[in-house]
Design an enzyme around this catalytic site. Structure first.
Site, PDB file in Angstrom:
ATOM      1  N   ASP A   1       0.819  -1.221   0.000  1.00  0.00           N
ATOM      2  CA  ASP A   1       0.000   0.000   0.000  1.00  0.00           C
ATOM      3  C   ASP A   1       0.857   1.278   0.000  1.00  0.00           C
ATOM      4  OD1 ASP A   1      -2.348   1.381  -0.039  1.00  0.00           O
ATOM      5  OD2 ASP A   1      -2.700   1.248   2.119  1.00  0.00           O
TER       6      ASP A   1
ATOM      7  N   HIS B   1       2.695   3.277  -8.835  1.00  0.00           N
ATOM      8  CA  HIS B   1       2.500   1.836  -9.099  1.00  0.00           C
ATOM      9  C   HIS B   1       3.721   1.262  -9.819  1.00  0.00           C
ATOM     10  CE1 HIS B   1      -1.447   2.022  -7.491  1.00  0.00           C
ATOM     11  NE2 HIS B   1      -1.980   2.720  -8.477  1.00  0.00           N
TER      12      HIS B   1
ATOM     13  N   LEU C   1      11.525 -19.830  -3.274  1.00  0.00           N
ATOM     14  CA  LEU C   1      10.394 -19.082  -2.705  1.00  0.00           C
ATOM     15  C   LEU C   1       9.119 -19.247  -3.541  1.00  0.00           C
ATOM     16  CD1 LEU C   1       9.781 -16.408  -0.703  1.00  0.00           C
ATOM     17  CD2 LEU C   1       9.747 -15.317  -2.926  1.00  0.00           C
TER      18      LEU C   1
END
Ligand code: FPP
Length: 254
Positions: free
Chosen positions: A33, A50, A144
């Site tokens: 965020d 973004h 991962l």
């Protein structure tokens, strides 16, 4: 004097040296965020934030793998984000496509296994196709696990799980009495790596925003005012250090 040397040594110690490598959270979730506010503070359009956020994501994925995190689930686009101006939605979708084009090779080199979660059926068919191809390219990787949540909502995920459970009961594949916590877990997007150990939310807000509602039952929460584009490996280490200072009782006693 000794105090001064000690203080200096402490300041020079890389943050990662303070970590207990035997107590790294297995599954970390991040609500990425603050992109819009970060851009606005720089006098730039939200899209700029973004774009910077997508770069941060790559750095944080690599850092998470280096720190020994096994599963990283990031919130890229929620079921509620469709309420944003159409230009912003289109930009985020385009950015995700570009992100794959630019970063897939590097993530692959880091042995990352990519997985998209959410109701992808609402996305443009070509984007769905890109997602599936990227997943397939990295399917054999063993490092991962990166879950990218797109058109994701915790309530939607649980609703879809319930619907599929009901269908399985209706068709006789299971009975109502077979439904227990383990059975429900199997219908979640993140199965079999459901339980989140640590939720991180940059950007100053302190809420869950419909993210991984079931999976966060016993997650530790860590919030920071830093906006997502400014998030670094040290921020991640800070969050883990805080996690390592917590006593997790899972509803029991010490
Ligand atoms: C929240 O910040 C961020 C989003 C809704 C989009 C997240 C997207 C990215 C980090 C980049 C693209 C993702 C991938 C997978 C490449 P906000 O816009 O709500 O910020 P604000 O609260 O400051 O307005």
């Amino acid at each position: 004097m000794i105090n001064r040397i000690f203080r200096r040594k402490k300041e020079e110690t890389p943050l990662t040296d303070l970590l207990d490598m035997n107590n790294i959270p297995r599954h970390v979730a991040i609500i990425m965020d603050g992109n819009g506010r970060w851009a606005k503070r720089k006098g730039m359009p939200r899209a700029y934030g973004h774009h910077a956020g997508a770069n941060t994501l790559k750095r944080v994925v690599i850092a998470a793998g280096e720190l020994g995190i096994k599963v990283l689930t990031v919130y890229a686009f929620s079921t509620e984000n469709w309420k944003r101006p159409v230009d912003e939605v289109s930009y985020i979708m385009k950015l995700m496509e570009e992100y794959l084009g630019t970063n897939l090779l590097e993530l692959n080199e880091h042995n990352v296994k990519l997985h998209f979660i959410g109701d992808l059926s609402r996305l443009q068919p070509n984007l769905q196709q890109e997602f599936r191809e990227a997943e397939a390219d990295m399917a054999d990787n063993t490092g991962l696990i990166l879950n990218v949540a797109v058109n994701y909502g915790g309530r939607l995920e649980l609703t879809q799980a319930m619907r599929r459970l009901a269908e399985d009961v209706e068709s006789g594949r299971m009975t109502a009495s077979d439904i227990d916590v383990d059975a429900v877990s199997k219908y979640l997007y993140t199965n079999p790596e459901n339980d989140v150990d640590l939720l991180i939310r940059p950007g100053a807000d302190k809420r869950v925003s419909n993210f991984l509602l079931w999976q966060m039952a016993y997650a530790e929460f860590w919030f920071t005012d830093i906006c997502w584009p400014d998030f670094t490996k040290d921020t991640l280490v800070d969050a883990i250090l805080s996690f390592q200072g917590r006593e997790r009782r899972f509803g029991g006693l010490k």
